[in-house]
Write an enzyme that holds these catalytic residues in place. Structure first.
Site, PDB file in Angstrom:
ATOM      1  N   GLY A 114      46.330  94.679  41.744  1.00 35.72           N
ATOM      2  CA  GLY A 114      46.472  95.755  40.763  1.00 35.72           C
ATOM      3  C   GLY A 114      45.916  97.060  41.304  1.00 35.72           C
ATOM      4  O   GLY A 114      46.513  98.141  41.146  1.00 35.72           O
ATOM      5  N   THR A 115      44.788  96.958  41.981  1.00 36.20           N
ATOM      6  CA  THR A 115      44.127  98.148  42.533  1.00 36.20           C
ATOM      7  C   THR A 115      44.961  98.791  43.639  1.00 36.20           C
ATOM      8  O   THR A 115      45.030 100.017  43.740  1.00 36.20           O
ATOM      9  CB  THR A 115      42.731  97.751  43.076  1.00 36.20           C
ATOM     10  OG1 THR A 115      42.009  97.144  42.008  1.00 36.20           O
ATOM     11  CG2 THR A 115      41.973  98.949  43.610  1.00 36.20           C
ATOM     12  N   ILE A 137      39.126  86.860  44.982  1.00 35.49           N
ATOM     13  CA  ILE A 137      38.930  85.434  45.260  1.00 35.49           C
ATOM     14  C   ILE A 137      40.285  84.744  45.372  1.00 35.49           C
ATOM     15  O   ILE A 137      40.366  83.631  45.849  1.00 35.49           O
ATOM     16  CB  ILE A 137      38.071  84.748  44.171  1.00 35.49           C
ATOM     17  CG1 ILE A 137      38.779  84.749  42.809  1.00 35.49           C
ATOM     18  CG2 ILE A 137      36.693  85.384  44.075  1.00 35.49           C
ATOM     19  CD1 ILE A 137      38.163  83.787  41.801  1.00 35.49           C
ATOM     20  N   ASP A 138      41.361  85.405  44.924  1.00 33.50           N
ATOM     21  CA  ASP A 138      42.687  84.770  44.904  1.00 33.50           C
ATOM     22  C   ASP A 138      43.352  84.749  46.289  1.00 33.50           C
ATOM     23  O   ASP A 138      44.303  84.003  46.499  1.00 33.50           O
ATOM     24  CB  ASP A 138      43.623  85.499  43.930  1.00 33.50           C
ATOM     25  CG  ASP A 138      43.040  85.590  42.528  1.00 33.50           C
ATOM     26  OD1 ASP A 138      42.139  84.789  42.210  1.00 33.50           O
ATOM     27  OD2 ASP A 138      43.477  86.466  41.754  1.00 33.50           O
ATOM     28  N   MET A 180      40.397  78.848  39.678  1.00 34.64           N
ATOM     29  CA  MET A 180      41.074  80.145  39.486  1.00 34.64           C
ATOM     30  C   MET A 180      42.067  80.428  40.620  1.00 34.64           C
ATOM     31  O   MET A 180      42.270  79.609  41.497  1.00 34.64           O
ATOM     32  CB  MET A 180      40.035  81.262  39.419  1.00 34.64           C
ATOM     33  CG  MET A 180      39.432  81.476  38.056  1.00 34.64           C
ATOM     34  SD  MET A 180      38.389  82.950  38.090  1.00 34.64           S
ATOM     35  CE  MET A 180      38.079  83.155  36.335  1.00 34.64           C
ATOM     36  N   GLU A 233      44.884  77.472  38.082  1.00 34.29           N
ATOM     37  CA  GLU A 233      45.107  77.943  36.705  1.00 34.29           C
ATOM     38  C   GLU A 233      46.561  78.354  36.438  1.00 34.29           C
ATOM     39  O   GLU A 233      47.007  78.345  35.302  1.00 34.29           O
ATOM     40  CB  GLU A 233      44.176  79.108  36.375  1.00 34.29           C
ATOM     41  CG  GLU A 233      44.397  80.328  37.256  1.00 34.29           C
ATOM     42  CD  GLU A 233      43.456  81.487  36.935  1.00 34.29           C
ATOM     43  OE1 GLU A 233      42.766  81.441  35.902  1.00 34.29           O
ATOM     44  OE2 GLU A 233      43.423  82.436  37.732  1.00 34.29           O
ATOM     45  N   ARG A 305      33.240  83.436  40.642  1.00 34.58           N
ATOM     46  CA  ARG A 305      33.149  84.850  41.039  1.00 34.58           C
ATOM     47  C   ARG A 305      31.707  85.345  41.117  1.00 34.58           C
ATOM     48  O   ARG A 305      31.464  86.502  41.446  1.00 34.58           O
ATOM     49  CB  ARG A 305      33.924  85.718  40.039  1.00 34.58           C
ATOM     50  CG  ARG A 305      35.406  85.435  40.022  1.00 34.58           C
ATOM     51  CD  ARG A 305      36.250  86.652  39.769  1.00 34.58           C
ATOM     52  NE  ARG A 305      35.747  87.556  38.776  1.00 34.58           N
ATOM     53  CZ  ARG A 305      36.414  87.966  37.693  1.00 34.58           C
ATOM     54  NH1 ARG A 305      37.629  87.478  37.457  1.00 34.58           N
ATOM     55  NH2 ARG A 305      35.910  88.832  36.867  1.00 34.58           N
TER      56      ARG A 305
END
Ligand code: F6P
Length: 378
Positions: A114-115, A137-138, A180, A233, A305
Site C-alpha cells: 500500500g505504501t 512480514i508478508d 498472517m 489467513e 509483528r
C-alpha cells in the site's frame, strides 16, 4: 554564499513489524554522515498531512536497533483518502504543501504494498521526490528477494509451531495454527516448513479439506500422535477458487506477481478495519467432523509483528537503510531500495507499486515441502 543543507523526511506506514526502528536508524545515520538533515514524520502519511514532524538528532536514533515497533508511529492512512471526522477526503494538497514548507528534498517511506502505491502517487500527483524501503512480514513486495520483518515474523511463527507440537503430542490432537501473510503464503509456507507442519495451506494453492482429512487419517494409522496444520489467513478452498473464477473474478491468477486490487483484506479502504474471524476456526471445525479426531485452534495474529527483530533482520535493515542514505545523498529518488542476491539495489518505483509478489506454484519451497510429505491441501 553558504549552501543550505538538504533535508529528508522519513515515515513508517501500514502495519508495523520488527526492524522498522533499525531501518530508521540506518537511513538517518547514513544520511547524517553524508551531511543531510533528517525530519521524523509521525504516524505515517497522516503526520505528513497534519504537519507533525520532529527534527531527528543522532542521539535520537541511537540505541534503537533492537527495539520492536516504530518510534515514529504508523498508520494505514493515505493522503488521497483521509478519514477526517468520519468523512473521506483527498488531502494530497496538504501533504504537498507541508513537504514544500519543510523544504524537504525527499520523502522516505518505509512500508509494504500500500505504501509503495501511495508513495508513487505522491510523486506523480503531489510533485514530491520519494524513496521507499520494502517492509512487511508478508514478504509480498515486488522487485526484492525479501522484505524486512519477514524473517522475524517467521521465527515467531516457527517457535509457535514448535510449541504446538509438544502439546499436540501429549493429547494426541490435531492443532490448526493460523499464520498472517495477507493473501500471500510466504510466511505460512516458510514457518510451516521450518516448524515441520504436517499440512500447510496457502492462498496460492486452493485446498480440498477431504484431501487434508485423508492425510491426517493416514498419519493416525501410521501411529503418529499429533498433526499440525498451518493455515495462512488468506486461504481459499477449491470451491471458492472455482466460484471466483466463474464470476470472472477481479483476482488475478494465483502464484504470480499480481496487480493489487484491494488495499487490505479486512479494510474498508479508509483505514478502518473490521475484526476478522480466524479462518482456522472454520478449517478446524470441518476437520474435526471429517476425521473424528480432537482438534484445537491457535491464531497467532499480531504476536507475529511484535518484539525484537532477528539478527538477520537487524543486518538486512541496517544494510537497506544505509544504502538508502547513500542514494539520498547522491540525489536519487522515485526508487525503492530492494535486495537482489547479496546486494541492496535501487529499483524504479513504477516497477514495484501495485504489484503483489505471491508464491509461484513452482517455487523451490513448494517442492521441498512436498518431498518431506507435507500435505499442501491439493
Ligand atoms: O501486512 C501485514 C499484516 O500483518 C498482514 O499479514 C495482515 O493481513 C494485516 O497486516 C493485519 O493488519 P492490521 O494490523 O491492520 O489488522
Amino acid at each position: 554564499m553558504k549552501k543550505s543543507r538538504r533535508t529528508i523526511g522519513i515515515l513508517t506506514a501500514g502495519g508495523d513489524c520488527p526492524g522498522l526502528n533499525a531501518v530508521i536508524r540506518g537511513v538517518a545515520k547514513a544520511a547524517m554522515h553524508h551531511g543531510l538533515d533528517v525530519l521524523g514524520i509521525h504516524d505515517g502519511f497522516r503526520g505528513l498531512v497534519e504537519d507533525r514532524m520532529t527534527p531527528l538528532e543522532n542521539a535520537m536514533v541511537s540505541g534503537i536497533l533492537t527495539h520492536g515497533g516504530t518510534f515514529l508511529g504508523s498508520s494505514r492512512d493515505r493522503p488521497h483518502k483521509m478519514n477526517v471526522g468520519g468523512r473521506i477526503v483527498d488531502r494530497t494538497d496538504h501533504a504537498a504543501k507541508n513537504y514544500r514548507r519543510r523544504r524537504l528534498d525527499c520523502l522516505v517511506c518505509l512500508g509494504g504494498n500500500g505504501t509503495q502505491k501511495t508513495a508513487l502517487r505522491l510523486s506523480e500527483r503531489g510533485g514530491m521526490n520519494v524513496l521507499t524501503l520494502p517492509k512487511t512480514i508478508d514478504n509480498d513486495v515486488a522487485e526484492t528477494d525479501i522484505t524486512f520483518g519477514f524473517d522475524s515474523a517467521m521465527a515467531i511463527a516457527t517457535e509457535a509451531i514448535d510449541r504446538l507440537h509438544t502439546t499436540a503430542t501429549s493429547h494426541q490432537r490435531v492443532i490448526v495454527c493460523e499464520i498472517m501473510g495477507h493473501d500471500a503464503g510466504w510466511l505460512c509456507l516458510g514457518a510451516g516448513i521450518a516448524g515441520g507442519a504436517d499440512v500447510i495451506l496457502i492462498p496460492e494453492i486452493p485446498y480440498d479439506l477431504g484431501k487434508v482429512a485423508a492425510h491426517l487419517r493416514q498419519r493416525q494409522k501410521a501411529g503418529k500422535r499429533f498433526s499440525i496444520v498451518a493455515v495462512a489467513e488468506g486461504i481459499v478452498s477449491t470451491a471458492e477458487a472455482r466460484a471466483k473464477q466463474a464470476r470472472g473474478s477481479d483476482s488475478a491468477p494465483l502464484g504470480v506477481e499480481t496487480r493489487i486490487i484491494a488495499q487490505h483484506p479486512a479494510g474498508t479502504g479508509e483505514g478502518i478495519h473490521l475484526v476478522q474471524e480466524p479462518v482456522a476456526s472454520r478449517v478446524a471445525r470441518q476437520l474435526q467432523q471429517l476425521t473424528g479426531v480432537e482438534v484445537r485452534v491457535t491464531s497467532l495474529g499480531h504476536v507475529q509483528r511484535g518484539g525484537v527483530p532477528t539478527p538477520f533482520d537487524r543486518l538486512l535493515c541496517t544494510r537497506l537503510g544505509t544504502k538508502a542514505g547513500e542514494l539520498l545523498a547522491a540525489g536519487r529518488h522515485n526508487i525503492m531500495v530492494g535486495v537482489r542476491g547479496t546486494e541492496c539495489v535501487p529499483v524504479p518505483l513504477e516497477k514495484v507499486a501495485g504489484i503483489k509478489r505471491t508464491v509461484p506454484p513452482n517455487h523451490p519451497w513448494i517442492t521441498t515441502a512436498r518431498l518431506v510429505e507435507t500435505c499442501l491441501g491439493d
